[in-house]
Motif scaffolding. Sequence first.
Motif, short mmCIF file in Angstrom:
data_model
loop_
_atom_site.label_atom_id
_atom_site.label_comp_id
_atom_site.label_asym_id
_atom_site.label_seq_id
_atom_site.Cartn_x
_atom_site.Cartn_y
_atom_site.Cartn_z
N LEU A 52 -3.91 -3.37 6.00
CA LEU A 52 -4.94 -2.70 5.20
C LEU A 52 -4.74 -1.18 5.19
O LEU A 52 -5.11 -0.51 4.23
N PHE A 53 -4.15 -0.65 6.27
CA PHE A 53 -4.03 0.81 6.38
C PHE A 53 -2.57 1.27 6.45
O PHE A 53 -2.30 2.41 6.79
N GLY A 54 -1.65 0.35 6.12
CA GLY A 54 -0.24 0.72 6.14
C GLY A 54 0.05 1.91 5.25
O GLY A 54 0.84 2.79 5.61
N TRP A 55 -0.60 1.97 4.09
CA TRP A 55 -0.40 3.11 3.17
C TRP A 55 -0.74 4.43 3.86
O TRP A 55 -0.07 5.44 3.63
N ALA A 56 -1.78 4.41 4.70
CA ALA A 56 -2.22 5.65 5.37
C ALA A 56 -1.22 6.05 6.45
O ALA A 56 -0.87 7.23 6.59
N TYR A 105 -2.67 13.15 -0.17
CA TYR A 105 -3.84 13.94 -0.57
C TYR A 105 -5.13 13.32 -0.06
O TYR A 105 -6.05 14.02 0.36
N PHE A 106 -5.20 12.00 -0.10
CA PHE A 106 -6.42 11.34 0.37
C PHE A 106 -6.56 11.49 1.88
O PHE A 106 -7.65 11.76 2.39
N ILE A 107 -5.45 11.33 2.58
CA ILE A 107 -5.51 11.42 4.04
C ILE A 107 -5.86 12.84 4.48
O ILE A 107 -6.66 13.05 5.38
N ARG A 108 -5.27 13.85 3.83
CA ARG A 108 -5.54 15.20 4.32
C ARG A 108 -6.89 15.75 3.88
O ARG A 108 -7.32 16.77 4.38
N VAL A 125 -7.79 -0.10 -2.20
CA VAL A 125 -7.76 -1.55 -2.34
C VAL A 125 -6.31 -2.03 -2.20
O VAL A 125 -5.44 -1.63 -2.99
N SER A 126 -6.06 -2.84 -1.18
CA SER A 126 -4.70 -3.32 -0.91
C SER A 126 -4.44 -4.65 -1.60
O SER A 126 -5.37 -5.44 -1.81
N PRO A 127 -3.19 -4.91 -1.96
CA PRO A 127 -2.88 -6.08 -2.79
C PRO A 127 -2.73 -7.36 -2.00
O PRO A 127 -1.71 -8.03 -2.09
N MET A 128 -3.73 -7.71 -1.18
CA MET A 128 -3.72 -9.04 -0.55
C MET A 128 -5.14 -9.56 -0.54
O MET A 128 -6.10 -8.80 -0.66
N GLY A 141 1.37 0.71 -3.37
CA GLY A 141 0.83 -0.61 -3.69
C GLY A 141 -0.69 -0.65 -3.67
O GLY A 141 -1.28 -1.60 -4.20
N VAL A 142 -1.34 0.34 -3.05
CA VAL A 142 -2.81 0.32 -3.07
C VAL A 142 -3.31 0.91 -4.38
O VAL A 142 -2.61 1.67 -5.06
#
Lengths: 214, 214
Positions: A37-41, A62-65, A173-176, A205-206
């Motif tokens: 769920l948080f791999g993108w982060a 940008y979202f994380i920072r 939103v993650s693709p699973m 992918g999110v």
Amino acid sequence: MDQLLRVQNFGVSSDGIGAGEDQSLESPFGHVEPEKLFGWAGATASWLMRTGPGGSRGLDDYFIRDYARNIGAEIMGRNKFGPQRGPWHDHEWQGWWGDEPPFHTPVFVLTHHKRPSFTLSDTTFHFVDGDPATVLQQAREAAQGKDVRLGGGVTTIRQFLDADLVDTMHVAVSPMKYGTGIRLWESPDELLDRFHLEVVPSTSGVQHHLFWRK
Amino acid sequence: MDQLLRVQNFGVSSDGIGAGEDQSLESPFGHVEPEKLFGWAGATASWLMRTGPGGSRGLDDYFIRDYARNIGAEIMGRNKFGPQRGPWHDHEWQGWWGDEPPFHTPVFVLTHHKRPSFTLSDTTFHFVDGDPATVLQQAREAAQGKDVRLGGGVTTIRQFLDADLVDTMHVAVSPMKYGTGIRLWESPDELLDRFHLEVVPSTSGVQHHLFWRK
């Protein structure tokens, strides 16, 4: 400038599930795997838990920072703080985050059970019982003019959405699909009566869902 | 953490033009209309020059509100500071921004002509003559551990790109062509040997180009 109540970097599956119902000390998210769920982060350069160099500096970053920018307090549900239920039998548990929690502000933990405040590094945890509007007022005062982050989990976000207190919300939103678990929504469209929505796909992918009040 | 050199919210047309060649006191961007090139920015809630309430809090707003985050100094070309050329005949001109410039940090203005530093509110302008690496070193010291913003214009960004000193760059490409003017690139692909690139379309019509060093 208003003090906003902001949900940031909250992760759900494509069927709207943000956590499992079977939380434990070993599985803070139950059957939902946070690494998915948080791999993108975790792939971003600005990820708070990053220990090594590297990481992407594209859209996701940008979202994380933006996580700490102009945030003066956080509100979180009890289950984000820990897996215990009912009265606090001991005060040894101080959250999942070790001696240096990533909040660096006052944090208000929603619970019906009294517990004294305590401080770890520059984060102070307060344990509060009250309706969302009352707790938000406390957090705003503690934030000294800055915004308040609504840290989750799902149930807590739902409570504040139902009380119409959320100003902006970013949900990744993650693709699973999980099928079962604690659900933020059936569909993000449920919120369109009250919020603008932009959906921004990322190469990770999110789908970043950005809501702000109409 | 490294001190990055960051280009932020820089606007160009789809043919890569960021300013006209005919700059004047009345037309800081020459024949390029800033209200077209920066309209996306002016529509956001966090736009620095915003005087009223409202504005969007979607994708574009993330870029705008990242403007000041962890920035400790700015470097700008002389033409961003003003329309004058050659020696400074008087010191009355103090930039386009009035008594409250939006920088709030030391600003290093590149010029071959000496001029004393001066301070407006919490912004101090220094006038420096030197190659990009030397000026960057000065700005990094002034930034006290924070990042340095490379504020433009086009020629200045080109100089620092040519010296391979830029770490991250956000360019908002607007959907119009100018044909003539000062050009950042023929195509963003020119930078792909040295940079990762993500292109993110916004509902405002601009294409956000996010570069970070390989």
